[in-house]
Motif scaffolding. Sequence first.
Motif, PDB file in Angstrom:
ATOM      1  N   UNK A  72       0.869  -1.243   0.104  1.00  0.00           N
ATOM      2  CA  UNK A  72      -0.116   0.032   0.031  1.00  0.00           C
ATOM      3  C   UNK A  72       0.780   1.259   0.012  1.00  0.00           C
ATOM      4  N   UNK A  73       1.944   1.288   0.797  1.00  0.00           N
ATOM      5  CA  UNK A  73       2.837   2.371   0.795  1.00  0.00           C
ATOM      6  C   UNK A  73       3.414   2.618  -0.621  1.00  0.00           C
ATOM      7  N   UNK A  74       3.906   1.536  -1.194  1.00  0.00           N
ATOM      8  CA  UNK A  74       4.677   1.811  -2.355  1.00  0.00           C
ATOM      9  C   UNK A  74       3.659   2.144  -3.523  1.00  0.00           C
ATOM     10  N   UNK A  75       2.227   1.678  -3.440  1.00  0.00           N
ATOM     11  CA  UNK A  75       1.325   2.023  -4.406  1.00  0.00           C
ATOM     12  C   UNK A  75       1.092   3.507  -4.360  1.00  0.00           C
ATOM     13  N   UNK A  76       0.950   4.211  -3.291  1.00  0.00           N
ATOM     14  CA  UNK A  76       0.969   5.786  -2.984  1.00  0.00           C
ATOM     15  C   UNK A  76       2.020   6.214  -3.515  1.00  0.00           C
ATOM     16  N   UNK A  77       3.374   5.798  -3.224  1.00  0.00           N
ATOM     17  CA  UNK A  77       4.554   6.431  -3.832  1.00  0.00           C
ATOM     18  C   UNK A  77       4.641   6.346  -5.417  1.00  0.00           C
ATOM     19  N   UNK A  78       4.217   5.183  -6.077  1.00  0.00           N
ATOM     20  CA  UNK A  78       4.089   5.224  -7.594  1.00  0.00           C
ATOM     21  C   UNK A  78       3.123   6.284  -7.946  1.00  0.00           C
ATOM     22  N   UNK A  79       2.042   6.634  -7.251  1.00  0.00           N
ATOM     23  CA  UNK A  79       1.090   7.613  -7.860  1.00  0.00           C
ATOM     24  C   UNK A  79       1.409   8.984  -7.682  1.00  0.00           C
ATOM     25  N   UNK A  80       2.507   9.099  -6.580  1.00  0.00           N
ATOM     26  CA  UNK A  80       2.988  10.510  -6.599  1.00  0.00           C
ATOM     27  C   UNK A  80       4.222  10.891  -7.562  1.00  0.00           C
ATOM     28  N   UNK A  81       4.965   9.561  -7.830  1.00  0.00           N
ATOM     29  CA  UNK A  81       6.026   9.828  -8.864  1.00  0.00           C
ATOM     30  C   UNK A  81       5.468   9.762 -10.223  1.00  0.00           C
ATOM     31  N   UNK A  82       4.230   9.382 -10.767  1.00  0.00           N
ATOM     32  CA  UNK A  82       3.653   9.147 -11.967  1.00  0.00           C
ATOM     33  C   UNK A  82       3.091  10.382 -12.174  1.00  0.00           C
ATOM     34  N   UNK A  83       2.565  11.233 -10.985  1.00  0.00           N
ATOM     35  CA  UNK A  83       1.986  12.444 -11.322  1.00  0.00           C
ATOM     36  C   UNK A  83       3.024  13.627 -10.972  1.00  0.00           C
ATOM     37  N   UNK A  84       4.291  13.292 -10.875  1.00  0.00           N
ATOM     38  CA  UNK A  84       5.492  14.012 -10.656  1.00  0.00           C
ATOM     39  C   UNK A  84       5.053  15.114  -9.425  1.00  0.00           C
ATOM     40  N   UNK A  85       4.437  14.636  -8.492  1.00  0.00           N
ATOM     41  CA  UNK A  85       4.047  15.621  -7.336  1.00  0.00           C
ATOM     42  C   UNK A  85       5.268  16.377  -6.847  1.00  0.00           C
ATOM     43  N   UNK A  86       5.028  17.602  -6.641  1.00  0.00           N
ATOM     44  CA  UNK A  86       6.157  18.595  -6.176  1.00  0.00           C
ATOM     45  C   UNK A  86       6.841  18.147  -4.716  1.00  0.00           C
ATOM     46  N   UNK A  87       6.021  17.460  -3.874  1.00  0.00           N
ATOM     47  CA  UNK A  87       6.704  17.387  -2.669  1.00  0.00           C
ATOM     48  C   UNK A  87       7.913  16.289  -2.926  1.00  0.00           C
ATOM     49  N   UNK A  88       8.072  15.556  -4.008  1.00  0.00           N
ATOM     50  CA  UNK A  88       9.256  14.684  -4.255  1.00  0.00           C
ATOM     51  C   UNK A  88      10.495  15.441  -3.954  1.00  0.00           C
ATOM     52  N   UNK A  89      10.586  16.570  -4.465  1.00  0.00           N
ATOM     53  CA  UNK A  89      11.719  17.422  -4.525  1.00  0.00           C
ATOM     54  C   UNK A  89      12.177  17.934  -3.024  1.00  0.00           C
ATOM     55  N   UNK A  90      11.155  17.743  -2.160  1.00  0.00           N
ATOM     56  CA  UNK A  90      11.521  18.408  -0.851  1.00  0.00           C
ATOM     57  C   UNK A  90      12.183  17.361  -0.071  1.00  0.00           C
ATOM     58  N   UNK A  91      13.638  17.827   0.310  1.00  0.00           N
ATOM     59  CA  UNK A  91      14.562  17.088   1.147  1.00  0.00           C
ATOM     60  C   UNK A  91      13.948  16.282   2.394  1.00  0.00           C
ATOM     61  N   UNK A  92      13.071  17.215   3.012  1.00  0.00           N
ATOM     62  CA  UNK A  92      12.345  16.625   4.228  1.00  0.00           C
ATOM     63  C   UNK A  92      11.348  15.530   3.957  1.00  0.00           C
ATOM     64  N   UNK A  93      10.802  15.523   2.826  1.00  0.00           N
ATOM     65  CA  UNK A  93       9.916  14.652   2.404  1.00  0.00           C
ATOM     66  C   UNK A  93      10.725  13.371   1.885  1.00  0.00           C
ATOM     67  N   UNK A  94      12.136  13.528   1.295  1.00  0.00           N
ATOM     68  CA  UNK A  94      12.732  12.291   0.982  1.00  0.00           C
ATOM     69  C   UNK A  94      13.143  11.591   2.211  1.00  0.00           C
ATOM     70  N   UNK A  95      13.642  12.500   3.436  1.00  0.00           N
ATOM     71  CA  UNK A  95      14.065  11.701   4.316  1.00  0.00           C
ATOM     72  C   UNK A  95      12.960  10.798   4.979  1.00  0.00           C
ATOM     73  N   UNK A  96      11.760  11.517   4.919  1.00  0.00           N
ATOM     74  CA  UNK A  96      10.608  11.002   5.304  1.00  0.00           C
ATOM     75  C   UNK A  96      10.309   9.623   4.746  1.00  0.00           C
ATOM     76  N   UNK A  97      10.408   9.679   3.736  1.00  0.00           N
ATOM     77  CA  UNK A  97      10.366   8.305   2.740  1.00  0.00           C
ATOM     78  C   UNK A  97      11.265   7.305   3.299  1.00  0.00           C
ATOM     79  N   UNK A  98      12.399   7.641   3.557  1.00  0.00           N
ATOM     80  CA  UNK A  98      13.515   6.510   4.005  1.00  0.00           C
ATOM     81  C   UNK A  98      12.930   6.177   5.529  1.00  0.00           C
ATOM     82  N   UNK A  99      12.710   7.137   6.300  1.00  0.00           N
ATOM     83  CA  UNK A  99      12.215   6.712   7.737  1.00  0.00           C
ATOM     84  C   UNK A  99      11.236   5.939   7.778  1.00  0.00           C
ATOM     85  N   UNK A 100      10.157   6.093   6.815  1.00  0.00           N
ATOM     86  CA  UNK A 100       8.849   5.252   6.952  1.00  0.00           C
ATOM     87  C   UNK A 100       8.915   4.056   6.168  1.00  0.00           C
TER      88      UNK A 100
END
Length: 328
Positions: free
Chosen positions: A163-191
């Motif tokens: 479920x986590x990876x499906x949500x990430x897939x949707x964000x990447x496909x839509x090139x959501x702006x939050x992906x460029x945020x270093x804090x969001x990137x760290x959150x991806x790893x930590x989660x």
Amino acid sequence: MVQEVQPPTPKLIHQRFQDADEMAEALRLPLRITPLVLAPYSCEAVQLNLGNIAFNFTNNGTPLRVLGPKPAGVVSFSFLLNPADEQTVIAHNCPINRQMLFGFDSEREVDLVMADSVLYCYVAISIALLNKYLCLMQRDDLDARFLAQNQVCIPTTIGPLQAFVRELHALVVNQTACLANPAFQSLLREDFIPLLIQAIPPKGQLPATSQRALRPGDLVRQTEAFLEAHLKQPITLATVAKGIFASQRTLTYAFDQILGISPMVYLKILRLQVVRRLLKMTVPGTRTISAIAAEHGFYSPGHFARDYKTLFGESPKETLKQSSKRTL
């Protein structure tokens, strides 16, 4: 303490490819991808590379054979994100289902057969980053011996991970702006990494895996090696069978069960791919298309041109013309 170097922005690829070699090159994957039908290649590829962790998604429009080495310095975890029937995906001769995590033995090369319309994900994590989290979570049971198993069935715990990876897939496909945020990137790893580790039950609690290797798989690999060594030589099914000490019937059955294609059609596709690579590198006027084709077993220009266009969606002349543009 592990020092992590974070890139200022992630590397993001989202593209539909019509050439298997171009996809592998774009994703910087040292893989040989072979279509398993004589039809135009189609695959949507998405990659989010954060430096020490990369999420890779593919959704193929044609069945594929994928072989090749894994990237050094990482451990890759693969799983399926859509329903899969038995033998929709085969990894190292073993049928893979949606309840399985697989492909994490770094000592084994990639060995996949995928039917069409499979949404496949693999996550490559740097060894240093993975070891950091394994230490923090006190999971020394996920050691080299565990990784050598290469696959595990985790039906009761894989759901949240998917479920986590499906949500990430949707964000990447839509090139959501939050992906460029270093804090969001760290959150991806930590989660994600703790979620991945928690999905694998501790040693002694792992459910038994009922998946068994398909016996014809070794014969297919042996045949593939034989075909690769004889791409420029005129060979028949009888020649191949004799070369690997098997009957033609046994060989044909093995290819049908594992790849869903006959050995000779597979050979034709391999040869067409080689010819295309050569045409891309050929300077127009130095060699003829018919000479390159004949060198690889295509003695009928008409049949060759028809099969070439069927597989690649363009004529050999068009490929050669594109080659001339690249050399200018």
